[in-house]
Enzyme design. Structure first.
Site, short mmCIF file in Angstrom:
data_model
loop_
_atom_site.label_atom_id
_atom_site.label_comp_id
_atom_site.label_asym_id
_atom_site.label_seq_id
_atom_site.Cartn_x
_atom_site.Cartn_y
_atom_site.Cartn_z
N TYR A 68 0.82 -1.21 0.00
CA TYR A 68 0.00 0.00 0.00
C TYR A 68 0.86 1.26 0.00
O TYR A 68 0.61 2.17 -0.82
CB TYR A 68 -0.95 -0.01 1.19
CG TYR A 68 -1.86 1.20 1.26
CD1 TYR A 68 -2.98 1.30 0.46
CD2 TYR A 68 -1.58 2.26 2.13
CE1 TYR A 68 -3.81 2.40 0.50
CE2 TYR A 68 -2.40 3.37 2.19
CZ TYR A 68 -3.51 3.44 1.38
OH TYR A 68 -4.33 4.55 1.43
N LYS A 113 0.82 4.15 -3.04
CA LYS A 113 0.53 5.56 -2.85
C LYS A 113 1.70 6.45 -3.26
O LYS A 113 1.50 7.59 -3.71
CB LYS A 113 0.09 5.84 -1.41
CG LYS A 113 -1.28 5.27 -1.09
CD LYS A 113 -2.34 5.81 -2.05
CE LYS A 113 -3.72 5.27 -1.82
NZ LYS A 113 -4.72 5.79 -2.77
#
Length: 251
Positions: free
Chosen positions: A140, A144
């Site tokens: 994750y 991002k």
């Protein structure tokens, strides 16, 4: 009033942004993963929102979402809100889908990409990334970092478009969890502001924002070489280069 497309708008920050924009009188297009999830925004559709469906974890369905959006006409702004925190869909949804939609939707005047403070711990490593998610689960924070880099890269590649990334904070959505400490009421405001405001600050590009304040992103985000490498990697994987395209369909 503006016409704005929001991915992942059946709940959480995406739905909050759609509700706020409809309340301001804008023309909003919501997105759901499938017809079943679309029922969650029936009230917004009754209020006049347009709608498209498609699973952003599937590149072919993502291409179809872009076609559905284009059939509705040129958008003034696109808010790339959809995201997942863990599992095999992290890179397909958080990075590949925003890239594909950017490449295939008729170019808007403004692009807004959802980032996270966690991008600061992402690794600027492209070699070995499994963009399909079939063989390995993506990180994750990495995802991002990549989407924040995409946002800033688009500000350079398409200088006529206002492109920015937003950290909405750790808010109590389904992804953030009930114990998230930030204010849910503030989580969608910066996206709405960047998509519609004519204020001087909102009319800038290439920024990383949190609660309507510009902040410094991870150094890799501003690295032109890393930006170029990311765009090449995504172009090679999807087969969709970011070639110049008209600002509106040509009849």
């Amino acid at each position: 009033m503006a016409r704005i497309f929001i991915t992942g708008s059946t709940e959480g920050l995406g739905r909050a942004a759609a509700e706020a924009l409809l309340g301001e009188g804008h023309d909003v297009v919501v997105h759901a993963r499938d017809d079943e999830r679309l029922r969650a925004v029936e009230d917004l559709v009754r209020r006049g929102a347009g709608h498209v469906t498609g699973d952003l974890a599937d590149p072919d369905q993502t291409r179809d979402v872009a076609e559905q959006v284009n059939r509705l006409g040129r958008m003034d702004a696109v808010i790339h809100n959809a995201g997942v925190y863990r599992g095999p869909d992290v890179l397909p949804v958080n990075v590949v889908a925003p890239y594909l939609l950017t490449a295939l939707i008729w170019r808007p005047s403004r692009l807004v990409y959802l980032s996270s403070e966690e991008h600061l711990t992402g690794r600027p490593v492209l070699r070995g990334q499994d963009w399909s998610g079939r063989e390995s689960e993506g990180s994750y924070p990495d995802s991002k970092l990549f989407v924040t880099t995409l946002a800033v890269a688009m500000a350079r590649v398409w200088p006529e478009v206002l492109s920015n990334a937003v950290d909405p904070g750790w808010v109590p959505t389904r992804m953030g969890g009930p114990s998230a400490p930030d204010d849910l009421r503030l989580g969608h405001r910066t996206q709405v502001w960047l998509a519609t405001s004519s204020s001087g600050e909102a009319m800038t590009s290439g920024g990383y924002w949190r609660h309507e304040a510009r902040e410094e992103p991870a150094p890799a985000v501003l690295d032109h070489e890393f930006q170029a490498e990311l765009l090449v990697a995504l172009s090679d994987y999807t087969g969709e280069p970011l070639a110049p395209r008209p600002l509106a369909p040509v009849d």
